[in-house]
Design a protein around this motif. Sequence first.
Motif, PDB file in Angstrom:
ATOM      1  N   ASN A  80      10.274 110.022  -6.601  1.00 31.89           N
ATOM      2  CA  ASN A  80      11.554 110.053  -5.893  1.00 31.89           C
ATOM      3  C   ASN A  80      12.339 108.765  -6.084  1.00 31.89           C
ATOM      4  O   ASN A  80      13.576 108.771  -6.069  1.00 31.89           O
ATOM      5  CB  ASN A  80      11.317 110.295  -4.401  1.00 31.89           C
ATOM      6  CG  ASN A  80      10.931 111.735  -4.114  1.00 31.89           C
ATOM      7  OD1 ASN A  80      10.929 112.581  -4.995  1.00 31.89           O
ATOM      8  ND2 ASN A  80      10.580 112.011  -2.873  1.00 31.89           N
ATOM      9  N   GLY A 123      10.973 118.606  -4.498  1.00 25.52           N
ATOM     10  CA  GLY A 123       9.581 118.221  -4.695  1.00 25.52           C
ATOM     11  C   GLY A 123       8.576 119.210  -4.157  1.00 25.52           C
ATOM     12  O   GLY A 123       7.380 119.110  -4.474  1.00 25.52           O
ATOM     13  N   GLU A 125      16.690 118.668  -9.521  1.00 26.21           N
ATOM     14  CA  GLU A 125      17.129 118.009  -8.286  1.00 26.21           C
ATOM     15  C   GLU A 125      18.638 117.854  -8.234  1.00 26.21           C
ATOM     16  O   GLU A 125      19.239 117.945  -7.158  1.00 26.21           O
ATOM     17  CB  GLU A 125      16.474 116.621  -8.165  1.00 26.21           C
ATOM     18  CG  GLU A 125      14.975 116.628  -7.939  1.00 26.21           C
ATOM     19  CD  GLU A 125      14.193 116.650  -9.238  1.00 26.21           C
ATOM     20  OE1 GLU A 125      14.806 116.929 -10.291  1.00 26.21           O
ATOM     21  OE2 GLU A 125      12.973 116.393  -9.196  1.00 26.21           O
ATOM     22  N   LEU A 143      15.781 115.672  -2.629  1.00 25.02           N
ATOM     23  CA  LEU A 143      14.475 115.218  -3.117  1.00 25.02           C
ATOM     24  C   LEU A 143      13.348 115.952  -2.409  1.00 25.02           C
ATOM     25  O   LEU A 143      12.330 116.303  -3.026  1.00 25.02           O
ATOM     26  CB  LEU A 143      14.339 113.714  -2.914  1.00 25.02           C
ATOM     27  CG  LEU A 143      15.227 112.823  -3.774  1.00 25.02           C
ATOM     28  CD1 LEU A 143      15.117 111.369  -3.335  1.00 25.02           C
ATOM     29  CD2 LEU A 143      14.857 112.957  -5.242  1.00 25.02           C
ATOM     30  N   SER A 203      16.060 109.206  -7.293  1.00 22.17           N
ATOM     31  CA  SER A 203      17.144 108.854  -6.377  1.00 22.17           C
ATOM     32  C   SER A 203      18.279 108.146  -7.097  1.00 22.17           C
ATOM     33  O   SER A 203      19.455 108.297  -6.723  1.00 22.17           O
ATOM     34  CB  SER A 203      16.609 107.979  -5.243  1.00 22.17           C
ATOM     35  OG  SER A 203      16.094 106.756  -5.758  1.00 22.17           O
ATOM     36  N   ALA A 241      14.364 108.007  -0.938  1.00 19.60           N
ATOM     37  CA  ALA A 241      13.174 108.525  -1.617  1.00 19.60           C
ATOM     38  C   ALA A 241      12.019 108.700  -0.645  1.00 19.60           C
ATOM     39  O   ALA A 241      11.253 109.678  -0.737  1.00 19.60           O
ATOM     40  CB  ALA A 241      12.776 107.576  -2.743  1.00 19.60           C
TER      41      ALA A 241
END
Length: 288
Positions: free
Chosen positions: A210, A153, A127, A149, A214, A84
């Motif tokens: 994150n 993002g 994601e 990630l 994750s 993350a």
Amino acid sequence: MSTNAGQPTSRNLPPRPSRVGPTVTAIVAGAVVLAVTMSLSIDWDDLGEIPGKVLHYMRLMFEAPNWENFPRALFETWRSISMAWIGAILCVLVSIPLGMLAAQGVGPTWLRILLRGVFSVIRAVPEVIIALILLTITGLTPFTGALALGIAGIGTQAKWVYETIESVQDGSPEAVRAAGGNTAQITRWALWPAAAPALMSFALYRFEINIRTSAVLGLVGAGGIGSMLANYTNFREWDTVGMLLIVVVLATMLIDAISGAIRQRITAGPIGTGAAFKTRKHDVVRLR
């Protein structure tokens, strides 16, 4: 003189607003929701059994958690946190410069429209889908999750960046531009000092997001604590699943608390000397 002087008449009153538009909109929205619900073919008789089943599986998971694999769970949690963090760094490094170029008054119009379109496309892709695409390239490694990630993002993080830049423009960019500054100098000396606290706060918030995501990416083979959850869930080892959920919840709460304190410190700014002096003076008086 008329006794009705100064009193409003029917000709002075504004017309009553029509309720036809909102009523039609509400009816159409209700019809759409009803049609979508009916098309799902939901067996409403099963709803009454859901609370009992939830309590049954919660009892299996948390009545006597199996702590045998606790050291491995801590290691996999650390891998998820690392994944993350790397994803957040990649996301911030890419989204801040691109988001600034997409802000009103910074980049040219054609580039601003292009970048905002790209950001919208990235935000539309989950994601998990990005991770599944990357699995064919990078394989079943934690780097796949970190890369997914980071890419996923960018859309949201860049949107936060250009909205923050547009909200802090208070005349400083015009002053720098009037002094002969170019776009890089305007960004460095006018926009960045005002937007830096908010952007750093958003970067930490991306890290918090994150952390949660994750665990989900681990379900598709990206590694971390999510992979352990998927494996033990498939084998119906509910006591171990309960232990893993406890570890995930506690780790997430700890990271959120630390990140939230840092974000509050960033947005609040340094403590003034006057406030610190008052605090010390109050402590001295109280000790006396």
